[in-house]
Motif scaffolding. Structure first.
Motif, PDB file in Angstrom:
ATOM      1  N   LEU A  98       0.924  -1.254  -0.033  1.00 58.75           N
ATOM      2  CA  LEU A  98      -0.042   0.021   0.187  1.00 58.75           C
ATOM      3  C   LEU A  98       0.781   1.418   0.143  1.00 58.75           C
ATOM      4  O   LEU A  98       0.428   2.249  -0.509  1.00 58.75           O
ATOM      5  N   ILE A 104       2.424   1.559  -3.673  1.00 55.47           N
ATOM      6  CA  ILE A 104       1.492   1.700  -4.607  1.00 55.47           C
ATOM      7  C   ILE A 104       0.931   3.565  -4.383  1.00 55.47           C
ATOM      8  O   ILE A 104       0.731   4.261  -5.340  1.00 55.47           O
ATOM      9  N   GLY A 105       0.953   3.570  -2.974  1.00 56.01           N
ATOM     10  CA  GLY A 105       0.321   4.984  -2.485  1.00 56.01           C
ATOM     11  C   GLY A 105       1.028   6.352  -3.007  1.00 56.01           C
ATOM     12  O   GLY A 105       0.904   7.261  -3.584  1.00 56.01           O
ATOM     13  N   SER A 129      -4.779   4.042  -2.009  1.00 53.20           N
ATOM     14  CA  SER A 129      -3.793   3.243  -1.339  1.00 53.20           C
ATOM     15  C   SER A 129      -3.184   4.099   0.003  1.00 53.20           C
ATOM     16  O   SER A 129      -3.068   3.132   0.887  1.00 53.20           O
ATOM     17  N   SER A 179      -5.929   3.595   2.701  1.00 56.42           N
ATOM     18  CA  SER A 179      -6.006   2.284   3.273  1.00 56.42           C
ATOM     19  C   SER A 179      -4.724   2.219   3.986  1.00 56.42           C
ATOM     20  O   SER A 179      -4.866   1.450   5.175  1.00 56.42           O
TER      21      SER A 179
END
Length: 455
Positions: free
Chosen positions: A193, A196-197, A228, A231
């Motif tokens: 995460l 990707i974030g 992302s 999350s």
């Protein structure tokens, strides 16, 4: 020990902007356009933005010496590959490997300094670290300009290689293991995460310069990155042993200091991309002369950073940071009122000196005042958060500055259809400095809320 880490980080951050002066040469050598060439800088920032959040976890798994050796070896591999790269794709790969080394060294440097120096001496030492963080990307175009004109752009890599090799052979002997090895449980989902974030966010910001804001190439990575990151934040707040302890933001001065550090890095990187383009493209100076024009501002920043560090120990950030943002506002307004296709060069030098005098009064005081509020157990997390946001700020500052410069050129061409190329570029650069002035004003307002926190 602090010197070894600072020098390693300095060379890494120097590499962040050094190729800005060589982009036109690289474009000719590899037959690429501006949009492709700019990824030599943004790809570097993208890698840092992805790796730095993971650094807080790495530091808890491996000894200080192990991490320093790995970081220097990666930097050396990337530097050699960059100097010898026969194709643009391999040059990009080299930049990514270089950034991996810097991404380990940056948070490690901050964490070690916080551990080995007592709080009453921290201002002076953090002043030296501020010198590394601000001077390296600022002086990169100056040194690179001289190298490009006198030798060849590949010697930018060879110069870095000399310093990295000396540090690996001699510097690592000075490194002691000061971190506490706890080997916390690794959350693979957190790493994914985070990657990707932050990767999506920086990629999106970096693409704005060549695509419109509503382009799928901008919007899709931006949305994926935001989802992302949300999350990631929710997951970190619910894990017993988070990858990064985001509860550092419960400390008000840390949150404020982080925001001011973010704005400061936006200002540094926006300046670092705009002025070389303006000096070479609008005023037709060579890379070497353009670099020398920027040198007084960088030198003033280098001289003031340790002085500001000592002043911080006595008077704190409450007086220093507002004064710093005021100086940047003055410098930015001087750019706005003087930039043209035939400006007297002394005006550019004076404006840049005001600008970087202000920078020296912001980065270290804001950063140190924020970190001083954290308990010792949160130093690693605080350092990781600040270093991550620095890379995002760098990407944002670079991308937004270029986007506004291009937009300003379009507006100027509509009103002045017969204008020549250098007038158009000068007008676009001036337009971007309106944004920079606004950022500095926001920073000044935020600085009015600073309190001097004691641990």
């Amino acid at each position: 020990m602090a010197f070894v880490l600072m020098l390693g980080a300095f060379i890494g951050l120097f590499s962040e902007t050094a190729l800005n002066m060589a982009l036109t040469n690289i474009m000719v050598d590899f037959s690429i356009n501006e949009a492709q060439a700019q990824w030599l800088t943004t790809g570097y920032l993208l890698t840092l933005g992805i790796l730095v959040p993971v650094s807080s976890l790495i530091i808890k798994w491996y000894t200080t010496k192990q991490l320093v050796v790995v970081a220097l070896v990666l930097s050396i591999i990337g530097t050699i590959l960059g100097a010898l790269a026969p194709s643009f794709s391999l040059l990009i790969t080299a930049r990514i490997i270089q950034a991996l080394g810097t991404g380990i060294l940056l948070p490690l440097m901050m964490n070690v300094i916080l551990v080995i120096f007592p709080i009453q001496k921290r201002g002076m030492v953090m002043g030296l670290m501020g010198l590394v963080i601000t001077t390296a990307p600022a002086i990169g175009p100056t040194i690179a300009g001289l190298i490009v004109d006198l030798l060849d752009w590949t010697y930018i890599f060879w110069l870095s290689l000399v310093f990295y090799s000396v540090l690996l052979v001699f510097g690592t002997r000075q490194i002691d293991n000061v971190s506490t090895i706890t080997k916390p449980k690794i959350s693979v989902i957190s790493i994914l995460l985070s990657t990707i974030g932050f990767g999506g966010l920086i990629y999106s910001l970096s693409t704005i310069a060549e695509k419109s804001l509503n382009s799928p190439q901008v919007l899709i990575p931006l949305l994926i990155g935001i989802i992302s990151l949300i999350s990631f934040i929710v997951l970190q707040l619910n894990l017993k042993t988070p990858m990064i302890n985001l509860r550092v933001f419960k400390f008000s001065m840390f949150s404020l200091g982080t925001a001011q550090l973010f704005l400061g890095m936006v200002l540094i990187l926006a300046n670092a991309i705009l002025l070389p383009l303006y000096l070479k493209g609008a005023l037709f100076y060579s890379a070497a002369i353009a670099g020398l024009i920027l040198l007084p501002g960088s030198a003033l920043n280098a001289i003031l950073s340790p002085v500001i560090g000592r002043a911080f120990d006595k008077i704190g950030a409450k007086k220093l940071v507002p004064a710093g943002f005021i100086l940047i506002v003055i410098g930015s307004l001087l750019f706005v009122t003087t930039l043209s296709a035939d400006v007297a060069i002394w005006k550019i030098i004076i404006a840049n000196m005001f600008y970087f005098a202000g920078v020296s009064m912001i980065i270290m005081p804001a950063q140190t005042n924020g970190l001083n509020q954290l308990p010792r157990t949160m130093y690693t997390d605080g350092a990781a958060v600040m270093n991550t946001l620095q890379q995002i700020a760098g990407a944002a500052g670079t991308a937004i500055a270029i986007t506004l410069m291009i937009q300003g050129q379009k507006y100027f061409m509509i009103d002045n259809p017969s204008a020549v190329a250098q007038e158009i570029l000068a007008a676009g650069t001036k337009y971007a400095f309106y944004f920079i002035t606004a950022v500095a004003v926001v920073g000044f307002i935020s600085a009015l809320f600073i309190k001097r926190e004691k641990q």
